[in-house]
Design a protein around this motif. Structure first.
Motif, short mmCIF file in Angstrom:
data_model
loop_
_atom_site.label_atom_id
_atom_site.label_comp_id
_atom_site.label_asym_id
_atom_site.label_seq_id
_atom_site.Cartn_x
_atom_site.Cartn_y
_atom_site.Cartn_z
N PHE A 248 -2.63 -30.22 23.60
CA PHE A 248 -1.93 -29.23 22.78
C PHE A 248 -1.72 -27.88 23.46
N TYR A 249 -2.60 -27.54 24.39
CA TYR A 249 -2.55 -26.18 24.94
C TYR A 249 -2.05 -26.09 26.37
N THR A 250 -1.67 -27.25 26.97
CA THR A 250 -1.08 -27.18 28.31
C THR A 250 0.20 -26.33 28.32
N PRO A 251 1.14 -26.51 27.37
CA PRO A 251 2.32 -25.63 27.37
C PRO A 251 1.95 -24.15 27.22
N THR A 252 0.95 -23.86 26.39
CA THR A 252 0.51 -22.48 26.21
C THR A 252 -0.10 -21.93 27.49
N PHE A 253 -0.94 -22.76 28.15
CA PHE A 253 -1.57 -22.34 29.41
C PHE A 253 -0.52 -22.07 30.48
N ILE A 254 0.44 -22.98 30.63
CA ILE A 254 1.50 -22.82 31.62
C ILE A 254 2.35 -21.60 31.31
N ASN A 255 2.64 -21.40 30.02
CA ASN A 255 3.45 -20.25 29.62
C ASN A 255 2.75 -18.93 29.93
N SER A 256 1.42 -18.90 29.74
CA SER A 256 0.67 -17.66 29.97
C SER A 256 0.40 -17.39 31.44
N LYS A 257 0.26 -18.47 32.23
CA LYS A 257 -0.09 -18.29 33.65
C LYS A 257 1.12 -18.26 34.57
N LEU A 258 2.14 -19.08 34.26
CA LEU A 258 3.26 -19.24 35.19
C LEU A 258 4.55 -18.60 34.69
N HIS A 259 4.64 -18.33 33.37
CA HIS A 259 5.79 -17.62 32.78
C HIS A 259 7.12 -18.31 33.12
N VAL A 260 7.22 -19.56 32.72
CA VAL A 260 8.44 -20.33 32.99
C VAL A 260 9.22 -20.51 31.69
N ASN A 261 10.49 -20.94 31.81
CA ASN A 261 11.30 -21.16 30.62
C ASN A 261 10.93 -22.48 29.96
N ILE A 262 11.56 -22.79 28.81
CA ILE A 262 11.16 -23.94 27.99
C ILE A 262 11.39 -25.27 28.72
N ASN A 263 12.48 -25.39 29.46
CA ASN A 263 12.73 -26.64 30.19
C ASN A 263 11.71 -26.86 31.30
N GLU A 264 11.42 -25.81 32.05
CA GLU A 264 10.43 -25.90 33.11
C GLU A 264 9.04 -26.14 32.53
N ASN A 265 8.76 -25.51 31.40
CA ASN A 265 7.48 -25.70 30.74
C ASN A 265 7.31 -27.16 30.33
N GLY A 266 8.36 -27.75 29.77
CA GLY A 266 8.28 -29.14 29.36
C GLY A 266 8.02 -30.07 30.53
N LEU A 267 8.70 -29.83 31.66
CA LEU A 267 8.52 -30.67 32.84
C LEU A 267 7.11 -30.53 33.41
N LEU A 268 6.66 -29.29 33.58
CA LEU A 268 5.34 -29.06 34.15
C LEU A 268 4.23 -29.55 33.23
N SER A 269 4.40 -29.41 31.93
CA SER A 269 3.41 -29.90 30.98
C SER A 269 3.36 -31.42 30.93
N ALA A 270 4.48 -32.05 31.30
CA ALA A 270 4.56 -33.51 31.25
C ALA A 270 3.88 -34.18 32.43
N LEU A 271 3.88 -33.53 33.59
CA LEU A 271 3.35 -34.16 34.80
C LEU A 271 1.89 -34.62 34.67
N PRO A 272 0.97 -33.82 34.09
CA PRO A 272 -0.41 -34.31 33.94
C PRO A 272 -0.50 -35.61 33.14
N HIS A 273 0.35 -35.77 32.14
CA HIS A 273 0.30 -36.98 31.31
C HIS A 273 0.88 -38.19 32.04
N LEU A 274 1.85 -37.97 32.91
CA LEU A 274 2.37 -39.07 33.71
C LEU A 274 1.28 -39.63 34.62
N PHE A 275 0.57 -38.75 35.30
CA PHE A 275 -0.50 -39.20 36.19
C PHE A 275 -1.68 -39.76 35.40
N SER A 276 -1.91 -39.25 34.21
CA SER A 276 -2.95 -39.81 33.33
C SER A 276 -2.63 -41.25 32.97
N TRP A 277 -1.36 -41.52 32.70
CA TRP A 277 -0.90 -42.89 32.42
C TRP A 277 -1.13 -43.80 33.63
#
Length: 387
Positions: A203-232
């Motif tokens: 739940f808080y990966t998008p919030t963490f990325i937004n606070s640390k990296l300050h990216v837009n919504i599309n970039e946030n979605g992509l970066l937040s998605a990568l950990p779950h891809l590798f988790s799979w």
């Protein structure tokens, strides 16, 4: 504890039991998609009203309960459908849908929010859920022997492993003995640690990325998605690895479970600490975030399967029980994380990640000391003749 299983060979990846695991995989992808879309759309919603807003924990609690109920029901299915040498991979295939769902959702949600608006995310996920529910009612049967599409050889292969397993509904539950069982509490400690960390990351990966990296919504979605891809990916590999070690008698069943618990809880703890001290660059942050999320998947081939090993008669009840423990952990961790982020923005992530690491280490220590992989006395048939 020796592995004396029938040597006969039947089709594996082209079989119906693997088809069932893939169907469950798709179901779990959609369940997590419906759950995860709240996380990223909340960033869009609160940005319109309150730039410091955080995810709605009451919504998360409801969705946590739904995931726990579905996951418990699925493990009852594998009591009847999974041969012992295939429990790891069948479970990992189905459970890994929980990891792939967030990846798909986070990739798609950003684009849907930008092009169609955030409400359309929920309409699309809901429609997919209704369609898959109808498909499930048509294809699934409770018993392998009753399924009209399975070959006779596969039916015989599956049922031969479970002729001595009797449904726990025929007996009274030994609740007192269960509550005194340290091997059961060892599993509960691990599932508590797993849900604690995974809920925060989910739940808080998008919030963490937004606070640390300050990216837009599309970039946030992509970066937040990568950990779950590798988790799979790691989840699928864990199932294959555990069954390989078991089939080749490289380690005992108990040592295999302990190995994957150590990998699945200690590695995320290590990478969470690395996020605090070694992630000064953009790529360093993303790499450690990916590893902290992905390595947690190793635990799934241990904690879920372990209940079937210590108490096959009560596996359905016990999986429901440990998932309730996990759901409680998810609710507490999500709520506490929200409170910490609201009250202490300066050192909030330091507290959050160190708390994850501490809980994971405690779970590992408890499991290494008290875990078992053989049927416990209170779960044996003779236990039911005392009264």
């Amino acid at each position: 504890m020796d592995n004396k299983f029938p040597p006969r060979k039947v089709p594996s990846f082209c079989s119906f039991r693997y088809g069932l695991s893939i169907l469950l995989h798709v179901c779990n992808v959609l369940i997590m998609s419906q759950r995860m879309c709240v996380s990223l759309t909340m960033v869009v919603m609160v940005n319109r009203t309150d730039p410091h807003g955080l995810p709605n924990t009451s919504t998360e609690e409801l969705l946590d309960n739904i995931k726990g109920t579905v996951a418990a029901a699925q493990q009852v299915i594998w009591i009847k459908w999974a041969p012992p040498l295939e429990r790891g991979r069948l479970t990992s295939i189905s459970i890994s849908g929980f990891m792939l769902g967030p990846f798909i959702t986070l990739i798609a949600t950003g684009f849907i929010c930008k092009s169609l608006g955030w409400p359309m995310v929920f309409y699309i996920m809901g429609a997919c859920g209704c369609t898959l529910s109808l498909l499930w009612f048509v294809l699934f049967y409770d018993e392998p022997k009753d399924h009209p599409c399975m070959s006779i050889s596969e039916k015989e292969y599956i049922t031969s492993f479970h002729v001595q397993q009797v449904s726990s509904s025929e007996y009274s539950l030994p609740i007192k003995d269960m509550l005194k069982s340290l091997p059961l509490w060892a599993i509960c400690m691990c599932i508590f640690a797993l849900f604690w960390s995974s809920t925060i990351i989910l739940f808080y990966t998008p919030t963490f990325i937004n606070s640390k990296l300050h990216v837009n919504i599309n970039e946030n979605g992509l970066l937040s998605a990568l950990p779950h891809l590798f988790s799979w990916i790691f989840g699928l590999l864990a199932g294959q690895m555990s069954d390989f070690l078991l089939s080749r008698n490289i380690f005992s069943i108990l040592n295999i479970r302990k190995l994957f618990i150590m990998l699945g809880l200690l590695l995320p703890a290590l990478f969470c600490v690395c996020l605090l001290y070694l992630s000064s660059s953009f790529y360093g942050t993303i790499i450690f975030l990916i590893l902290a999320c992905a390595t947690g998947s190793f635990t799934m081939v241990a904690v879920i399967v372990n209940t079937l090993e210590i108490a096959p008669r009560y596996c359905g009840f016990l999986n429901g029980f440990i998932l309730v423990i996990g759901t409680i952990a998810g609710i507490i961790s999500s709520t506490l994380t929200g409170i910490i982020l609201n009250q202490d923005p300066e050192s909030s992530w330091f507290k959050i990640f160190f708390l994850i690491a501490g809980i994971n280490v405690i779970g590992v220590i408890f499991y290494l000391i008290f875990a078992k992989a053989e049927i416990q006395d209170w779960a044996k048939e003779k236990q039911h003749t005392r009264l």
